[in-house]
Design an enzyme around this catalytic site. Sequence first.
Site, PDB file in Angstrom:
ATOM      1  N   HIS A  17      32.650  40.686 -24.142  1.00 36.24           N
ATOM      2  CA  HIS A  17      33.570  41.568 -24.880  1.00 36.24           C
ATOM      3  C   HIS A  17      34.938  40.892 -25.056  1.00 36.24           C
ATOM      4  O   HIS A  17      35.506  40.906 -26.152  1.00 36.24           O
ATOM      5  CB  HIS A  17      33.820  42.870 -24.098  1.00 36.24           C
ATOM      6  N   LYS A  41      28.785  62.841 -19.848  1.00 38.11           N
ATOM      7  CA  LYS A  41      27.996  61.808 -19.163  1.00 38.11           C
ATOM      8  C   LYS A  41      28.901  61.040 -18.221  1.00 38.11           C
ATOM      9  O   LYS A  41      29.964  60.558 -18.624  1.00 38.11           O
ATOM     10  CB  LYS A  41      27.412  60.827 -20.177  1.00 38.11           C
ATOM     11  N   ARG A  91      25.078  39.178 -30.031  1.00 35.64           N
ATOM     12  CA  ARG A  91      24.529  38.179 -29.118  1.00 35.64           C
ATOM     13  C   ARG A  91      23.252  37.557 -29.676  1.00 35.64           C
ATOM     14  O   ARG A  91      22.861  36.481 -29.285  1.00 35.64           O
ATOM     15  CB  ARG A  91      24.237  38.801 -27.751  1.00 35.64           C
ATOM     16  N   SER A 128      27.007  44.852 -20.083  1.00 42.18           N
ATOM     17  CA  SER A 128      27.522  45.714 -19.009  1.00 42.18           C
ATOM     18  C   SER A 128      26.374  46.202 -18.137  1.00 42.18           C
ATOM     19  O   SER A 128      26.472  46.208 -16.903  1.00 42.18           O
ATOM     20  CB  SER A 128      28.265  46.915 -19.594  1.00 42.18           C
TER      21      SER A 128
END
Length: 160
Positions: A17, A41, A91, A128
């Site tokens: 990132h 969440k 990516r 992540s």
Amino acid sequence: MQRALCPGSYDPVTAGHVDIIRRAATIYDEVVVAVLHNPAKQGTFAVEERLAFIEEETSDLPGVRAEAFANQLLVDVCTQVGATVILKGLRGGTDFAYEMPMALMNRHLTGIETVFLPGDPTLEHVSSSLVKEVCRLGGDVTGMVSDRVRDELIARLPRP
Ligand code: PNS
């Protein structure tokens, strides 16, 4: 004046990132790193922590700021902050397949374009979620996230 929006969950921000944000800052006058989240969440990190990690890693870039948005359409966030382009890193092919319908949907909604930057190939495997899994199972994630994020992950992820 061109302001770009780099959206994501950033739970937490990774070296991949940061590479994209830094390169975006060389192309656009201003970059808003938008932390999009759903308050219903529970993430690994609170939104304030995610913002603090991003701010720490981009504090040398005057044109970059981080802001959080809850339960909002990305195109509305762009309008709200005056961003004229969405910028994302890719990516590889899997990212492209995931991002393409979102880019088309966002352009359908307001005409806003999405610009893709190729991710650094040395960080192609870094996400992540994988970083969290590796860290949870005792692997070393040094260099994939900042040392501070790594240490916070080690401290809070439940270990087997
Ligand atoms: O880091 P992530 O989880 O890949 O980020 C995904 C994110 C938050 C950028 C994406 O889910 C998103 O744009 N959410 C906003 C909701 C929205 O606008 N959806 C409809 C348009 S595609």
